[in-house]
Scaffold this active site. Structure first.
Site, PDB file in Angstrom:
ATOM      1  N   GLY A 198       0.774  -1.230   0.000  1.00 12.60           N
ATOM      2  CA  GLY A 198       0.000   0.000   0.000  1.00 12.60           C
ATOM      3  C   GLY A 198       0.805   1.279   0.000  1.00 12.60           C
ATOM      4  O   GLY A 198       0.235   2.372  -0.150  1.00 12.60           O
ATOM      5  N   TYR A 199       2.134   1.208   0.159  1.00 15.18           N
ATOM      6  CA  TYR A 199       2.944   2.420   0.212  1.00 15.18           C
ATOM      7  C   TYR A 199       2.943   3.113  -1.164  1.00 15.18           C
ATOM      8  O   TYR A 199       3.402   2.548  -2.158  1.00 15.18           O
ATOM      9  CB  TYR A 199       4.377   2.110   0.613  1.00 15.18           C
ATOM     10  CG  TYR A 199       4.562   1.670   2.051  1.00 15.18           C
ATOM     11  CD1 TYR A 199       3.521   1.728   2.966  1.00 15.18           C
ATOM     12  CD2 TYR A 199       5.789   1.188   2.500  1.00 15.18           C
ATOM     13  CE1 TYR A 199       3.696   1.328   4.278  1.00 15.18           C
ATOM     14  CE2 TYR A 199       5.979   0.791   3.817  1.00 15.18           C
ATOM     15  CZ  TYR A 199       4.923   0.859   4.698  1.00 15.18           C
ATOM     16  OH  TYR A 199       5.104   0.451   6.007  1.00 15.18           O
ATOM     17  N   GLY A 200       2.426   4.346  -1.177  1.00 11.98           N
ATOM     18  CA  GLY A 200       2.395   5.092  -2.430  1.00 11.98           C
ATOM     19  C   GLY A 200       1.541   4.450  -3.497  1.00 11.98           C
ATOM     20  O   GLY A 200       1.789   4.659  -4.692  1.00 11.98           O
ATOM     21  N   GLY A 201       0.558   3.655  -3.076  1.00 16.78           N
ATOM     22  CA  GLY A 201      -0.281   2.975  -4.056  1.00 16.78           C
ATOM     23  C   GLY A 201       0.480   1.979  -4.908  1.00 16.78           C
ATOM     24  O   GLY A 201       0.089   1.681  -6.044  1.00 16.78           O
ATOM     25  N   GLY A 202       1.572   1.444  -4.369  1.00 22.66           N
ATOM     26  CA  GLY A 202       2.390   0.476  -5.096  1.00 22.66           C
ATOM     27  C   GLY A 202       3.667   1.066  -5.652  1.00 22.66           C
ATOM     28  O   GLY A 202       4.577   0.325  -6.063  1.00 22.66           O
TER      29      GLY A 202
END
Length: 362
Positions: free
Chosen positions: A70-74
């Site tokens: 989920g970090y930065g939307g991938g």
């Protein structure tokens, strides 16, 4: 960086070039005493600086990299994968990522810890990281809707398929961590080898139960937020506006900006200055040297912050300094809560809040 001539230290193995390596729990894998948290890379930190910082981390001897789906939307996973590939460093790096966040918000079953979510999240992370395997695959948070045995069996299948090598957890309570170990033993599945909790001088409550349990079960502890979201760098001053470009710059006043937190931070900074140290190095050096800690996860946004973080491993913590720290930030005590049920659902599986009827009008 080629690691040569390691020497034994009380906490691990230290290279002549300054980086120290420690066993990841019960595994035979050695990881650097500082792990590079990649939350900001590809998003808050632009691509150019992200790649340069990851490269600088490798040059400093860091071989442990932590991210999440989920970090930065991938984008974090994509950026880390690109950096390691371009630098030819994938095989000598220990890559850790996590599952739990839903990447498809129109699909109610896309996130969480169910078999479906675990397997699909793993396939997606492998694609974003552009790798054939994940060294450490971590359950980012527990859930109350999926029994832990289902999650462990799914993770076990991924290990047996060669897609994952080790598994871990993040922000578990001590009882949930021990439960997972016993369920793994009873089902014959692979067990968690690590736990990633928040731990810093503003919240030492891990010392009451989680750290003793982890040591007893020989689990690696790889704490996040050792600098308390930047509060332990001294950049946030009482009565002053948060500096531009910092975590809290656009958030206004938060519960971090309390009299108790400012008082603790200012006292710790006074101690650091009296020993000729920046506060950030004192706080990070303290965390990395605590009993049971394997690798402290740092989150530098650029190469300058990275260099300051790595220098924390040179901090010497004598008895007098530790006593001064304990007086300001007492063992087992939290000045500001990072670790607790507000961070993750610690209730038993299947626990639901009972429906309460509206009060009857008399």
């Amino acid at each position: 960086m080629i690691v040569t001539a390691p020497i034994d230290t009380p906490t691990g193995r230290r290279c002549a070039d300054a980086m120290e390596y420690r066993l990841l729990g019960r595994t035979g894998i050695e990881v650097s005493a500082l792990g590079l948290g990649c939350l900001n890379y590809g998003s808050t930190t632009d691509q150019t600086e992200s790649l340069a910082t990851i490269g600088a981390a490798l040059e400093a001897g860091i071989n442990f990299f932590d991210t999440a789906n989920g970090y930065g939307g991938g984008s974090s996973e994509e950026t880390l994968g690109k950096a390691l590939r371009e630098l030819g460093a994938r095989n000598r790096s220990v890559v850790a990522t996590k599952f739990h966040a839903s990447m498809h918000h129109d699909d109610r079953n896309a996130g969480g810890t169910s078999r479906r979510a675990v397997v699909e999240s793993c396939e997606d992370s492998l694609r974003r990281l552009n790798t054939d395997w994940i060294d450490l695959y971590q359950m980012h948070r527990p859930t109350t809707t999926t029994p832990i045995d289902e999650t462990l069996r799914a993770l076990d299948d991924l290990i047996r398929a060669g897609k994952v090598r080790y598994i871990g957890s993040s922000t578990l309570s001590a009882w949930r961590m021990v439960e997972a170990a016993h369920v793994a033993a009873s089902t014959g599945t692979h067990r968690f080898v690590s736990e990633q909790p928040p731990y810093n001088l503003l919240d030492r409550t891990l010392e009451n139960e989680l750290i003793p349990a982890a040591i007893s079960y020989d689990m690696a502890l790889i704490p996040w937020s050792p600098l308390a979201n930047g509060m332990l760098t001294g950049k946030y001053r009482r009565g002053a506006t948060a500096p531009t470009g910092t975590r809290f710059a656009d958030r206004g006043q938060t519960d971090h900006f309390s009299e108790g937190v400012y008082g603790c931070v200012e006292a710790l900074e006074s101690i650091a200055v009296s020993h000729g140290l920046p506060l950030s190095r004192l706080a990070l050096g303290w965390c990395a040297r605590q009993p049971g800690i394997t690798s402290a996860i740092i989150g530098p946004r650029n190469r300058q912050q990275l260099a300051d973080n790595v220098a924390a491993l040179d901090v010497t913590l004598g008895a007098e300094l530790l006593a001064q720290i304990d007086e300001v930030a007492p063992p087992g005590h939290a000045t500001h809560s990072y670790y607790g049920p507000h961070r993750a659902d610690w209730r038993p599986d299947g626990w639901h809040v009972p429906h309460q009827a509206e009060p009857t009008q008399i």
